[in-house]
Structures are given as structure tokens and as C-alpha cells.
Design an enzyme around this catalytic site. Sequence first.
Site, PDB file in Angstrom:
ATOM      1  N   THR A  11       0.771  -1.087  -0.049  1.00 18.70           N
ATOM      2  CA  THR A  11      -0.064   0.005  -0.082  1.00 18.70           C
ATOM      3  C   THR A  11       0.967   1.009   0.045  1.00 18.70           C
ATOM      4  O   THR A  11       1.689   1.209   0.839  1.00 18.70           O
ATOM      5  CB  THR A  11      -0.825  -0.018   1.204  1.00 18.70           C
ATOM      6  OG1 THR A  11      -1.556   1.390   1.281  1.00 18.70           O
ATOM      7  CG2 THR A  11      -0.287  -0.333   2.567  1.00 18.70           C
ATOM      8  N   ILE A  12       0.520   2.183  -0.727  1.00 19.00           N
ATOM      9  CA  ILE A  12       1.260   3.371  -0.720  1.00 19.00           C
ATOM     10  C   ILE A  12       1.378   4.289   0.441  1.00 19.00           C
ATOM     11  O   ILE A  12       2.247   5.016   0.657  1.00 19.00           O
ATOM     12  CB  ILE A  12       0.970   4.354  -2.130  1.00 19.00           C
ATOM     13  CG1 ILE A  12      -0.489   4.807  -1.827  1.00 19.00           C
ATOM     14  CG2 ILE A  12       1.141   3.556  -3.325  1.00 19.00           C
ATOM     15  CD1 ILE A  12      -0.916   6.046  -2.904  1.00 19.00           C
ATOM     16  N   ASP A  13       0.200   3.835   1.291  1.00 16.63           N
ATOM     17  CA  ASP A  13       0.135   4.706   2.494  1.00 16.63           C
ATOM     18  C   ASP A  13       0.989   4.510   3.674  1.00 16.63           C
ATOM     19  O   ASP A  13       1.305   5.329   4.405  1.00 16.63           O
ATOM     20  CB  ASP A  13      -1.501   4.777   3.098  1.00 16.63           C
ATOM     21  CG  ASP A  13      -2.200   5.488   2.160  1.00 16.63           C
ATOM     22  OD1 ASP A  13      -1.975   5.983   1.166  1.00 16.63           O
ATOM     23  OD2 ASP A  13      -3.558   5.205   2.199  1.00 16.63           O
ATOM     24  N   GLY A  71      10.963  20.665   1.270  1.00 15.86           N
ATOM     25  CA  GLY A  71      11.176  21.915   2.043  1.00 15.86           C
ATOM     26  C   GLY A  71       9.905  22.607   2.283  1.00 15.86           C
ATOM     27  O   GLY A  71       9.710  23.943   2.162  1.00 15.86           O
ATOM     28  N   HIS A 136      -4.998  10.747  -7.942  1.00 16.17           N
ATOM     29  CA  HIS A 136      -4.445   9.368  -8.332  1.00 16.17           C
ATOM     30  C   HIS A 136      -3.361   9.320  -9.268  1.00 16.17           C
ATOM     31  O   HIS A 136      -2.825   8.334  -9.409  1.00 16.17           O
ATOM     32  CB  HIS A 136      -5.801   8.577  -9.036  1.00 16.17           C
ATOM     33  CG  HIS A 136      -6.797   8.294  -8.196  1.00 16.17           C
ATOM     34  ND1 HIS A 136      -7.893   9.140  -7.856  1.00 16.17           N
ATOM     35  CD2 HIS A 136      -6.926   6.982  -7.483  1.00 16.17           C
ATOM     36  CE1 HIS A 136      -8.669   8.502  -6.976  1.00 16.17           C
ATOM     37  NE2 HIS A 136      -8.232   7.349  -6.774  1.00 16.17           N
ATOM     38  N   GLN A 138      -0.554   9.966  -7.880  1.00 18.92           N
ATOM     39  CA  GLN A 138       0.292   9.403  -6.852  1.00 18.92           C
ATOM     40  C   GLN A 138       0.412   7.803  -6.825  1.00 18.92           C
ATOM     41  O   GLN A 138       1.345   7.200  -6.452  1.00 18.92           O
ATOM     42  CB  GLN A 138      -0.116   9.833  -5.505  1.00 18.92           C
ATOM     43  CG  GLN A 138       0.120  11.258  -5.300  1.00 18.92           C
ATOM     44  CD  GLN A 138      -0.793  11.704  -4.124  1.00 18.92           C
ATOM     45  OE1 GLN A 138      -0.216  11.712  -3.101  1.00 18.92           O
ATOM     46  NE2 GLN A 138      -1.934  12.010  -4.359  1.00 18.92           N
TER      47      GLN A 138
END
Length: 206
Positions: A11-13, A71, A136, A138
Site C-alpha cells: 500500500t502506498i500509504d 522543504g 491518483h 500518486q
Amino acid sequence: LGFPVIGIPGTIDNDIVSSDYTIGYDTCLNTIQEMVDRIRDTMESHSRCMVVEVMGNRCGDLTLNAGIAVGATAIVIPEIQADVEKHVIDRIRRTQKTDKKHFIVMVAEGIGGVAELAQKIQDECGVETRSVVLGHVQRGGSPSARDRVLASQMGYHAVQLLMKGIGNKVVAMKADKITDFDIYEALCMEKSVDETLYNIAHEISI
């Protein structure tokens, strides 16, 4: 049903509580960095503040680490209650005193309200502000080298367990080592945000 099952954290999270790292997280993190770096070009040329919404409904790892990487002036994540005046508005005002004219505010999607926050920043800080939802984009793209290597390691570990007749396990990364837990033990674990990293992010951003 009697089938041996091995869970692999994908999962990307990065929100699988039993594992420090999940497959897809690094790829997504690099995508966010690239997208915000692109947004920075117009932000700098027009002296704007950009409020960027990043995926992560209940877990702020993507927002926190991407915020450090690009940053960001302020980072808002679901695990830590944010006071908008103190943690966002005041930080931008303090940074304006250094003669900086462009700012990035990273917000996890679990927080929401980026358009409203952008308007509040513009009204109170006098800087033109826009909100951007990365969405999405991402979730797509070619996997990073780190994800490819770790996916291979985790997959190998899972197959080794199955070959030994072992099931009902969850593969995980702990302290940079591939390991496994009983699935019920894994489900009872709790994930916490790295508050030290959160504090570092805000110490170095002004």
C-alpha cells in the site's frame, strides 16, 4: 478454509501497522516529490503559496516525508492535532520575515479542506495562494528501485514460509530486516507517527 495464507504489505500509504515499510510507498513518495518540484516552478515565479493535498487518509507518512523532501513550510497530518493559526499561519508569517515569498503547505487527504485553508492563508498572510490535489497520479508509475528490491525480498520470504508449510503469517519489515508475524498478532499492533521527525521537519523549514 484450510489454505495457508501469507500477507505481504502492499500500500502506498505505509499504513500496515505490523511493518515499518510497505511496497509502493517509496514509489509514491518519489512521485509526490517530483510533482511538487514541478509545482514549485510556477510558485516561485509568481511568489505564491501552494497548499498541496497528498494521499494518506489515516496515515501521514507520505505527507510528512514528502514535506521534508520538498522543504515545506508547514505539514498537516491526521496523527497530530494542528492549530492552523499556530502551525500554518504563524509559520508563514515568520518565514515572510526572512524575505521569502513562496511557500509550500503539505496536507494529508485525511485532513481535507485544502481550498478553505488556501483562502485563509491568502486572507491572513497577504500572499496569493492556490490549492492542489495531486490525486491518483500518486498511485501510478514505474516502481522505484527500493520498492522492487523490497518486494522481491518480501516475496521470497513469503514463498520460503509456504514451502515449510507455514501459513497465517504477515511478512513485515522491522528495523530494516524482513521478518514475519502471526496474522492475529499483526492485527493487534498499533502504528504511531514519528514525532521526532515531525519536530525536525518544522525546525528546519523556516
